[in-house]
Scaffold this motif. Structure first.
Motif, PDB file in Angstrom:
ATOM      1  N   GLU A 184       9.177   3.262   3.457  1.00  0.00           N
ATOM      2  CA  GLU A 184       9.335   1.870   3.061  1.00  0.00           C
ATOM      3  C   GLU A 184       8.464   1.551   1.855  1.00  0.00           C
ATOM      4  O   GLU A 184       7.267   1.827   1.836  1.00  0.00           O
ATOM      5  CB  GLU A 184       8.976   0.938   4.221  1.00  0.00           C
ATOM      6  N   ILE A 185       9.081   0.946   0.846  1.00  0.00           N
ATOM      7  CA  ILE A 185       8.369   0.509  -0.354  1.00  0.00           C
ATOM      8  C   ILE A 185       8.688  -0.963  -0.574  1.00  0.00           C
ATOM      9  O   ILE A 185       9.848  -1.344  -0.720  1.00  0.00           O
ATOM     10  CB  ILE A 185       8.775   1.334  -1.590  1.00  0.00           C
ATOM     11  N   GLU A 186       7.668  -1.790  -0.586  1.00  0.00           N
ATOM     12  CA  GLU A 186       7.840  -3.231  -0.747  1.00  0.00           C
ATOM     13  C   GLU A 186       7.536  -3.660  -2.178  1.00  0.00           C
ATOM     14  O   GLU A 186       6.769  -3.009  -2.889  1.00  0.00           O
ATOM     15  CB  GLU A 186       6.931  -3.988   0.222  1.00  0.00           C
ATOM     16  N   HIS A 187       8.143  -4.774  -2.566  1.00  0.00           N
ATOM     17  CA  HIS A 187       7.879  -5.347  -3.893  1.00  0.00           C
ATOM     18  C   HIS A 187       8.231  -6.828  -3.840  1.00  0.00           C
ATOM     19  O   HIS A 187       9.293  -7.207  -3.345  1.00  0.00           O
ATOM     20  CB  HIS A 187       8.720  -4.654  -4.969  1.00  0.00           C
ATOM     21  N   HIS A 188       7.317  -7.676  -4.324  1.00  0.00           N
ATOM     22  CA  HIS A 188       7.546  -9.123  -4.271  1.00  0.00           C
ATOM     23  C   HIS A 188       8.376  -9.575  -5.468  1.00  0.00           C
ATOM     24  O   HIS A 188       8.091  -9.218  -6.606  1.00  0.00           O
ATOM     25  CB  HIS A 188       6.218  -9.881  -4.251  1.00  0.00           C
TER      26      HIS A 188
END
Length: 358
Positions: free
Chosen positions: A157-161
């Motif tokens: 999982e890679i998050e980015h706002h």
């Protein structure tokens, strides 16, 4: 990412939502694919949705649980979709949302965004936090019968706002009656799920089942010493409201765990106000006043950060400590934040008169 290749789906589950289908559609219509999984509506929900061109499937989940219904909806989304937005019928996307996907760097699996959960009567945000219901079409599934969460499978999982915003306008006619039994089921299915344990204890509190809530919070704190510190702090905060004789101890424990939250310091200052311990009231309210950046989580209350409570406590405690000049100054600041509050305005007059008598 190139918006010529990036495809977005917006999906939801629905039951008797005829009053909200049009609004939901208007906010999500820029999506490449819209889907409603209807769970047994007997009103005009399905007809309205189909007339708007929304894809509709029927799902029958018995016994009812939210995760299975959402997974059924997710399974019906075409495989060529890149990202999915789970948008409930009482939620809306703010215009311009789709272009925000153009800013995603390669490899992101879970875009995050601003989710405004509650508003006051004037339409000002009260609770907001970083939302988590946007995800890749593949590699994600919903878990838990209620207060369901998205979990990744087979992908890092890679998050980015992104600057996408979603607003929540709850339908107060809908009952939460099934939530408690579903939370009990969540905990029974996965006793190692700390968040389900916290939410169950909180639900008991909302139902005023204080003994069960107290026991559940204490078990949660004992069983999950490494759970998210903010929820552990709020567990102590809830216990402070159940066990009045230990209120101060619980609030101090909460403040030690999460000192960056105004809510805890304000509640502790209010406790000292009730005890007429004005020195501690002032000291604690001052700690609250020093905090100016509200953490973006669901537990916070915007009214505590933007409202008059802190200045009111500072004014009251200053007066009783014999500092009427400071009391008047703090009182005026409280009135600036709540100019319609008659009690606050009368307090300023009281402080001013006390100052003149010195």
């Amino acid at each position: 990412m190139d918006d010529q290749t990036l495809k977005i789906a917006v999906y939801t589950i629905a039951l008797n939502e005829e009053n909200f289908v049009q609004r939901w559609f208007d906010s999500a219509k820029d999506a490449d694919y819209l889907l409603i999984a209807d769970t047994g509506s007997n009103d005009k929900t399905v007809g309205i949705a189909k007339s708007l061109g929304i894809n509709v499937i029927n799902v029958n989940i018995k016994p009812w649980r939210f995760d299975m219904a959402r997974n059924a909806a997710l399974a019906a989304i075409p495989s060529e979709i890149d990202f999915c937005i789970s948008l409930d019928m009482d939620e809306v996307l703010i215009p311009g949302w789709k272009k925000e996907f153009d800013t995603l760097p390669p490899g992101v699996t879970r875009p995050r965004y601003n989710f405004v959960y509650t508003f006051d009567k004037e339409g000002k945000a009260i609770h907001s936090f970083v939302g988590d219901k946007i995800h890749l079409r593949n590699y994600y599934r919903w878990k838990n019968p209620v207060h369901e969460i998205l979990l990744p499978y087979g992908v890092k999982e890679i998050e980015h706002h992104i600057n996408l915003e979603m607003h929540h306008y709850p339908d107060t006619s809908k009952s939460r009656g099934q939530y408690l039994s579903l939370l009990e089921l969540s905990v029974a299915e996965d006793p190692l799920d700390d968040r389900a344990a916290f939410w169950l204890a909180r639900e008991y509190f909302f139902y005023k089942r204080n003994e069960e809530s107290k026991n559940a919070f204490k078990k949660y704190l004992e069983d999950f010493p490494r759970a998210w510190y903010a929820e552990r702090a709020w567990a102590y905060k809830f216990l402070a409201n159940i066990e009045g004789e230990n209120r101060e101890d619980y609030l101090i424990l909460a403040s030690q765990l999460a000192p960056e939250f105004r809510e805890i310091w304000v509640e502790l200052a209010e406790h000292y106000r009730q005890l007429k311990n004005w020195a501690k009231c002032f000291e604690t309210a001052l700690r609250a006043n020093a905090l100016t950046v509200r953490p973006d989580i669901y537990l916070t209350d915007q009214r505590i950060w933007d409202g008059p409570a802190v200045y009111d406590l500072l004014a009251l405690s200053s007066h009783y400590l014999g500092k009427n000049a400071e009391a008047r100054e703090f009182g005026l600041k409280a009135v600036e934040l709540a100019p319609e509050d008659e009690r606050l305005k009368k307090n300023v007059v009281f402080y001013s008169e006390a100052l003149e008598r010195e």
